[in-house]
Every structure is written in C-alpha cells, then in structure tokens.
Design an enzyme around this catalytic site. Structure first.
Site, PDB file in Angstrom:
ATOM      1  N   GLY A   2       0.832  -1.186   0.000  1.00 31.21           N
ATOM      2  CA  GLY A   2       0.000   0.000   0.000  1.00 31.21           C
ATOM      3  C   GLY A   2       0.873   1.243   0.000  1.00 31.21           C
ATOM      4  O   GLY A   2       2.033   1.197   0.425  1.00 31.21           O
ATOM      5  N   CYS A   3       0.337   2.361  -0.450  1.00 34.22           N
ATOM      6  CA  CYS A   3       1.134   3.584  -0.566  1.00 34.22           C
ATOM      7  C   CYS A   3       1.591   4.092   0.797  1.00 34.22           C
ATOM      8  O   CYS A   3       2.791   4.263   1.048  1.00 34.22           O
ATOM      9  CB  CYS A   3       0.369   4.648  -1.339  1.00 34.22           C
ATOM     10  SG  CYS A   3      -1.290   5.004  -0.724  1.00 34.22           S
ATOM     11  N   TYR A   4       0.655   4.347   1.707  1.00 30.66           N
ATOM     12  CA  TYR A   4       1.029   4.810   3.039  1.00 30.66           C
ATOM     13  C   TYR A   4       1.927   3.790   3.727  1.00 30.66           C
ATOM     14  O   TYR A   4       2.905   4.143   4.407  1.00 30.66           O
ATOM     15  CB  TYR A   4      -0.207   5.038   3.904  1.00 30.66           C
ATOM     16  CG  TYR A   4      -1.008   6.260   3.561  1.00 30.66           C
ATOM     17  CD1 TYR A   4      -0.447   7.535   3.652  1.00 30.66           C
ATOM     18  CD2 TYR A   4      -2.346   6.147   3.168  1.00 30.66           C
ATOM     19  CE1 TYR A   4      -1.199   8.671   3.354  1.00 30.66           C
ATOM     20  CE2 TYR A   4      -3.101   7.274   2.878  1.00 30.66           C
ATOM     21  CZ  TYR A   4      -2.523   8.530   2.970  1.00 30.66           C
ATOM     22  OH  TYR A   4      -3.272   9.646   2.670  1.00 30.66           O
TER      23      TYR A   4
ATOM     24  N   PHE B  45       7.634  10.287  -1.419  1.00 31.77           N
ATOM     25  CA  PHE B  45       7.580   9.551  -2.678  1.00 31.77           C
ATOM     26  C   PHE B  45       6.272   9.899  -3.374  1.00 31.77           C
ATOM     27  O   PHE B  45       5.448  10.640  -2.836  1.00 31.77           O
ATOM     28  CB  PHE B  45       7.682   8.037  -2.433  1.00 31.77           C
ATOM     29  CG  PHE B  45       6.687   7.501  -1.434  1.00 31.77           C
ATOM     30  CD1 PHE B  45       5.574   6.797  -1.838  1.00 31.77           C
ATOM     31  CD2 PHE B  45       6.884   7.700  -0.067  1.00 31.77           C
ATOM     32  CE1 PHE B  45       4.656   6.312  -0.915  1.00 31.77           C
ATOM     33  CE2 PHE B  45       5.973   7.211   0.874  1.00 31.77           C
ATOM     34  CZ  PHE B  45       4.866   6.522   0.448  1.00 31.77           C
TER      35      PHE B  45
ATOM     36  N   SER C  70       4.039   1.761   2.456  1.00 32.76           N
ATOM     37  CA  SER C  70       5.405   1.810   1.929  1.00 32.76           C
ATOM     38  C   SER C  70       6.240   2.833   2.685  1.00 32.76           C
ATOM     39  O   SER C  70       7.392   2.574   3.055  1.00 32.76           O
ATOM     40  CB  SER C  70       5.379   2.154   0.436  1.00 32.76           C
ATOM     41  OG  SER C  70       4.792   1.116  -0.314  1.00 32.76           O
TER      42      SER C  70
END
Length: 309
Positions: free
Chosen positions: A113-115, A279, A117
C-alpha cells in the site's frame, strides 16, 4: 517476449501501469476488448496466457482472479490489500532485507500500500536493528495528493464547482481502522498497530509519511537512527537516505510527484525525532513499485522503465 495482462486496467493504478508499459519493446500486453473486460472466461484465458498478471482490482475481485489463474504458471502481482498479510504471498517491497530474492523466486507478490510503503521504509529497519522494540507504540501522520482517492475522489477534487472544504487538507480514517494498518504493523515487525493519521490535500500526487519518536522510545541515539537508515539503503537505487535534507526548512509532500524513487530523511533533535519518507503515491506507492517487482520477476534491472532522479 514476456506476456503481461492487467486485470482491472480501467482503474487509476491499472491505467498508469498500462500507459507506462506501452513503450516497452520487451513486453507484449494482453488487452481484452471492452465488452469482455469483465467476462470471466475471457479473463481466465488472459490470466493463463500471461507470464505475469497485475491485479488492479478491489479485494474481492482480486481473490476471484487468483482463483481464475489456478492451474497456470502465471506470476501474479496483486495491487489490492487482499494478500498483503498472507504468509503464502511475498510482500513486494524489495528493499527489505532478503525480500528481493524472495520476490525473484515467487509467483505471488502482494504490492505494498502507498502509506504502508512510507511507514515500513522508516520503521522496519529500526525494528530489525533493535533501535525500536517490536512492542513499541508508534505514531505516524501522512499527507497525500488526491490521486490516491480513486476515480470518484479524483472527480470530486477536479470538479470546478467543488465545495470549499476541498480547498484545504482533510484528515480521514478517524476511527483508526485504515486498511493499511495490518501490513504496516506486520511487515515492520511491530506487535501493535500504530496510531495513523492520514490527510488528503488538494494537489494531484505525492506523499509524505512521518513517524515521530521520543528519546524514550528508542534504544540508542538520534545518530544511531541515522546510521541504521543510511546503512540500510546504501545500496538501493530507489530508496535513498538523504540525511536531514529539506527545502529551506520545509518538506513539500509533492516534491517526488512523477517519480518512482523514495527519499528518507531524519529531523528533530535528541529528544524528539522525526522520520520522513517522501515519494509519489502513484509511483513507489503503486504502479512504480508494481513495475519494479515485475522487473525483478523477469530478471531485469529493477529500475528498468522507472523514473529515477
């Protein structure tokens, strides 16, 4: 030439992966006609004919796709949350110790998942090296562009008649039940779910995840924290430790927009330490990470086709 199928190519992540693979001369993309995009038989055939399949679907549909691929030799990269804490799947963050080799030898990759990561990039190295105890109670907040809100959310933010409340950052997941929490704790090696406060802001893409620590929370000093993170990512071409870098005392959440790499920085003082990961939520937080994992599966340099500074 490797054959690639994107199941769910109409969503934000699927579309971005598709667009970025179009110019790759080493790949053949299997594309279903629009009228067959949701046809079970057509999807099954595509999944079985592909060397690698990306699943860019809601959790239930992703689980269905895995079932449809049963009996094939297809390697699957799932971008949903369905398999991220499943021990039968490899977690697709290659920078973690030993993870790149596991990805290379696996047929089932759960894209992070983005968060998650951002959080894992900061916390996992500290737990692994004993700076943070696995029993630590960790606090984190994060800011993201609205592209992470999906098609409906993007449309709301880009509506010229949008409500005034959309013009400032908005905090959400107020019940502390964000879908990334289980992977954030498990992959970082924590026994407890962190307190996590995400905010969505009125810009398109880019993400900034911050973990705050008191001196009493760590086994060591601020210098030890810096040395562990610097050493951990020293050989990475994608995740880079940049010390206490800032833009004249500020840290913009959109500074990495359009890129696939990640920057780790450490700020604060000996008593109160800030760990920051920046990012693109659509890059290293989604499609960029998926392509990186695909490159590893294909035995290619992991930065192939990625936008790296």
């Amino acid at each position: 030439m490797a054959k690639i199928f994107i199941d769910g190519s109409a969503g934000t992540t699927g579309l971005r992966i598709y667009d970025r693979l179009l110019d790759r001369k080493d790949l053949e993309i299997i594309v279903l006609p629009e009228e067959l995009r949701k046809d079970e038989s057509a999807r099954r055939d595509a999944l079985h004919n592909a060397d690698i399949a990306f699943l860019c679907l809601p959790d239930v549909a992703a689980i269905e796709s895995v079932s449809l691929a049963k009996g094939s030799k297809t390697k699957i990269i799932d971008t949903s949350t369905a398999h991220r804490t499943n021990d039968d799947w490899v977690y697709g963050f290659p920078e973690l110790t030993g993870m790149k080799e596991k990805i290379k030898n696996s047929t089932r990759i759960a894209n992070p998942g983005c968060y998650a990561s951002g959080f894992i990039s900061l916390v996992a190295p500290l737990v692994e090296n004993g700076i943070l105890s696995k029993d630590s109670f960790v606090n984190s907040f994060a800011v993201s562009g609205y592209s992470g809100a999906g098609k409906k959310g993007i449309a709301e933010y880009e509506d010229e008649n949008r409500a005034e409340i959309y013009n400032a950052p908005r905090q959400y997941a107020l019940t502390q039940e964000h879908k990334h929490l289980p992977e954030m704790a498990k992959i970082s090696g924590l026994s407890h779910l962190p307190i996590f406060c995400p905010l969505i802001a009125p810009y398109y893409s880019g993400m900034e995840v911050t973990v705050s620590l008191f001196k009493k929370d760590i086994n060591g000093t601020m210098k030890d924290v810096k040395e562990v993170l610097e050493s951990y990512y020293r050989n990475s071409q994608i995740v880079k430790y940049v010390g206490d870098y800032s833009e004249n005392g500020f840290l913009s959440a959109c500074s990495m927009s359009g890129r696939d790499d990640m920057e780790i920085s450490v700020h604060g003082n000996e008593d109160r330490i800030l760990l920051v990961s920046r990012f693109d939520n659509l890059g290293k937080g989604a499609s960029g990470a998926a392509i990186q994992n695909m490159n590893i599966l294909l035995g290619l340099p992991e930065t192939t086709g990625l936008v790296i500074k």
